[in-house]
Design a protein around this motif. Sequence first.
Motif, PDB file in Angstrom:
ATOM      1  N   ARG A 154      30.456  36.783  35.769  1.00 27.59           N
ATOM      2  CA  ARG A 154      31.630  36.811  34.890  1.00 27.59           C
ATOM      3  C   ARG A 154      32.228  35.412  34.808  1.00 27.59           C
ATOM      4  O   ARG A 154      31.917  34.542  35.620  1.00 27.59           O
ATOM      5  CB  ARG A 154      32.675  37.794  35.428  1.00 27.59           C
ATOM      6  CG  ARG A 154      32.209  39.239  35.455  1.00 27.59           C
ATOM      7  CD  ARG A 154      32.121  39.813  34.057  1.00 27.59           C
ATOM      8  NE  ARG A 154      31.395  41.063  34.011  1.00 27.59           N
ATOM      9  CZ  ARG A 154      31.751  42.098  33.268  1.00 27.59           C
ATOM     10  NH1 ARG A 154      32.843  42.033  32.542  1.00 27.59           N
ATOM     11  NH2 ARG A 154      31.010  43.189  33.256  1.00 27.59           N
TER      12      ARG A 154
ATOM     13  N   VAL B  35      40.717  36.361  30.809  1.00 32.54           N
ATOM     14  CA  VAL B  35      40.082  36.999  31.962  1.00 32.54           C
ATOM     15  C   VAL B  35      39.337  38.261  31.546  1.00 32.54           C
ATOM     16  O   VAL B  35      39.700  38.933  30.575  1.00 32.54           O
ATOM     17  CB  VAL B  35      41.117  37.342  33.054  1.00 32.54           C
ATOM     18  CG1 VAL B  35      41.836  36.083  33.516  1.00 32.54           C
ATOM     19  CG2 VAL B  35      42.131  38.357  32.559  1.00 32.54           C
TER      20      VAL B  35
ATOM     21  N   SER C   7      37.269  40.814  34.287  1.00 33.28           N
ATOM     22  CA  SER C   7      36.569  41.090  35.544  1.00 33.28           C
ATOM     23  C   SER C   7      35.565  42.218  35.359  1.00 33.28           C
ATOM     24  O   SER C   7      35.545  42.905  34.338  1.00 33.28           O
ATOM     25  CB  SER C   7      37.573  41.464  36.636  1.00 33.28           C
ATOM     26  OG  SER C   7      38.139  42.733  36.370  1.00 33.28           O
ATOM     27  N   ASP C   8      34.735  42.407  36.373  1.00 34.87           N
ATOM     28  CA  ASP C   8      33.739  43.471  36.340  1.00 34.87           C
ATOM     29  C   ASP C   8      34.428  44.838  36.413  1.00 34.87           C
ATOM     30  O   ASP C   8      35.510  44.978  36.985  1.00 34.87           O
ATOM     31  CB  ASP C   8      32.775  43.315  37.525  1.00 34.87           C
ATOM     32  CG  ASP C   8      31.445  44.014  37.291  1.00 34.87           C
ATOM     33  OD1 ASP C   8      31.336  44.758  36.300  1.00 34.87           O
ATOM     34  OD2 ASP C   8      30.530  43.821  38.103  1.00 34.87           O
TER      35      ASP C   8
ATOM     36  N   LYS D  59      34.536  42.610  41.378  1.00 35.32           N
ATOM     37  CA  LYS D  59      35.864  42.495  40.759  1.00 35.32           C
ATOM     38  C   LYS D  59      36.855  41.827  41.706  1.00 35.32           C
ATOM     39  O   LYS D  59      37.634  40.960  41.293  1.00 35.32           O
ATOM     40  CB  LYS D  59      36.369  43.889  40.369  1.00 35.32           C
ATOM     41  CG  LYS D  59      37.820  43.903  39.901  1.00 35.32           C
ATOM     42  CD  LYS D  59      38.333  45.316  39.736  1.00 35.32           C
ATOM     43  CE  LYS D  59      39.843  45.317  39.561  1.00 35.32           C
ATOM     44  NZ  LYS D  59      40.396  46.665  39.457  1.00 35.32           N
TER      45      LYS D  59
ATOM     46  N   TYR E 173      36.250  38.208  41.811  1.00 37.90           N
ATOM     47  CA  TYR E 173      36.733  37.621  40.561  1.00 37.90           C
ATOM     48  C   TYR E 173      38.243  37.397  40.624  1.00 37.90           C
ATOM     49  O   TYR E 173      38.741  36.337  40.239  1.00 37.90           O
ATOM     50  CB  TYR E 173      36.380  38.544  39.396  1.00 37.90           C
ATOM     51  CG  TYR E 173      36.755  38.009  38.031  1.00 37.90           C
ATOM     52  CD1 TYR E 173      35.822  37.349  37.247  1.00 37.90           C
ATOM     53  CD2 TYR E 173      38.037  38.178  37.526  1.00 37.90           C
ATOM     54  CE1 TYR E 173      36.158  36.863  35.987  1.00 37.90           C
ATOM     55  CE2 TYR E 173      38.391  37.699  36.273  1.00 37.90           C
ATOM     56  CZ  TYR E 173      37.445  37.046  35.503  1.00 37.90           C
ATOM     57  OH  TYR E 173      37.792  36.568  34.265  1.00 37.90           O
ATOM     58  N   PHE E 174      38.972  38.391  41.103  1.00 35.14           N
ATOM     59  CA  PHE E 174      40.421  38.261  41.207  1.00 35.14           C
ATOM     60  C   PHE E 174      40.814  37.120  42.146  1.00 35.14           C
ATOM     61  O   PHE E 174      41.785  36.406  41.889  1.00 35.14           O
ATOM     62  CB  PHE E 174      41.032  39.581  41.679  1.00 35.14           C
ATOM     63  CG  PHE E 174      41.469  40.482  40.560  1.00 35.14           C
ATOM     64  CD1 PHE E 174      42.779  40.905  40.445  1.00 35.14           C
ATOM     65  CD2 PHE E 174      40.559  40.921  39.604  1.00 35.14           C
ATOM     66  CE1 PHE E 174      43.193  41.730  39.406  1.00 35.14           C
ATOM     67  CE2 PHE E 174      40.945  41.744  38.569  1.00 35.14           C
ATOM     68  CZ  PHE E 174      42.270  42.159  38.460  1.00 35.14           C
TER      69      PHE E 174
ATOM     70  N   TRP F 172      41.447  43.098  32.236  1.00 34.51           N
ATOM     71  CA  TRP F 172      41.461  42.878  33.676  1.00 34.51           C
ATOM     72  C   TRP F 172      40.613  43.925  34.409  1.00 34.51           C
ATOM     73  O   TRP F 172      40.355  43.785  35.594  1.00 34.51           O
ATOM     74  CB  TRP F 172      42.903  42.944  34.208  1.00 34.51           C
ATOM     75  CG  TRP F 172      43.837  41.920  33.641  1.00 34.51           C
ATOM     76  CD1 TRP F 172      44.183  41.763  32.332  1.00 34.51           C
ATOM     77  CD2 TRP F 172      44.577  40.928  34.359  1.00 34.51           C
ATOM     78  NE1 TRP F 172      45.092  40.740  32.189  1.00 34.51           N
ATOM     79  CE2 TRP F 172      45.358  40.215  33.424  1.00 34.51           C
ATOM     80  CE3 TRP F 172      44.671  40.589  35.708  1.00 34.51           C
ATOM     81  CZ2 TRP F 172      46.205  39.171  33.782  1.00 34.51           C
ATOM     82  CZ3 TRP F 172      45.524  39.548  36.075  1.00 34.51           C
ATOM     83  CH2 TRP F 172      46.271  38.847  35.127  1.00 34.51           C
TER      84      TRP F 172
END
Length: 380
Positions: free
Chosen positions: A234, A253, A255-256, A267, A270-271, A295
């Motif tokens: 991502r 943004v 995320s997965d 995820k 990613y955050f 998100w």
Amino acid sequence: MRVQQNQHSSKAGSLMFEWVMKIGRPLLVLAAWCCGLGAVFAASLGLSSFVAPDYWLSDNMSFFIWQFLYGGIGGTLCAVAGFWFVRSLRGAYRLLVVIAALATTALAVLTGLRTIENTVPPVASSTDAREIKIVSINLEALFLGDPVLTSYLKEVDPDIIVFQETLWNLQKWRWHQRGLPIGGPDTSVYPEHLLVGDLGELVIFSRFPIEDTSSLIIPGVTPPGASVHYNADREILSFSINVEGRTVDLASVHSDSPRTARRWHNKRAYFDKMDAVIAERLESGATPLIAIGDWNSAPWSARFQRSLEANNLVTAYPDGIPQVTRYFFDYRLRWILGSPVDQVAVSKDIGIVDVSLGPHIGSDHRPLLVTLQLPEQAKN
């Protein structure tokens, strides 16, 4: 004669009612118990997202808080009505109804508190303040020249368009097949300034010059059995825009989707990176910041709220209430099979004038449209 007929009809009706109650009462009793147990179960699933937010299954329960509230409230009310039919084990049944009512009430209270956490009321629109309009849409590879999409964009006339799941190379091929430039013959639909992320998944169109761009790719781990079309990697696309001499930072943004435990870990990673990117942008100066996109997180997720708190960001929802933006199978079933996952967050020096949702445009997400009021002074 008429009196005798009425008496006969009344007697027949009474016998019919007794027969129905004799046969139907056990089913009604069973239904009453099931409603009470169902209410407790639904409320418990919802409460788990507040009690154990750092576990995959319980954190994912935050996506369906509305459904759990519907189930808890509806089940409790039906269980209360069941007192008319339940004759045995009344004490146990009464306890079940009390537990269902308390659990549902607790879920409603926690949901309300989480909804207003890090949330600000809308500010009044002013002709003296500079406002910008941003629309964020997860396209699910919807063609940029789709007439429903372009009609919607013409109607709302945004200053900035933030796309996710764009598949940029496919978009270019589609335009090329039609012998047209990007945006087609009506270039007014898409603003002149264009920014494409390194993965081609995040795409920005802006009326304002785009500066200081950065596309950060976060590698993900592909779970076993994933589709061949699934890409675990991502990106976070961050940049600045120049609005009449004022600089504003933005972060796009996506995320997965945490539908498996492995993707949930993707995820979370990613955050963590997203928080770092936003923090770096905020530390670079007194520049207003906007983070917007898919998100893949409900507002009731503790992890989502941590990102807001860590970066001193605030958010708002359409009409003050989180509403479904991502739906499954059919748009008409969105309140049953859907969740609010598209969000906007801003630094506290930016005023949120309005947040609204667009109609069904052919994707599995509704457009998120926000009007923001910039501060009087911004870094040049």
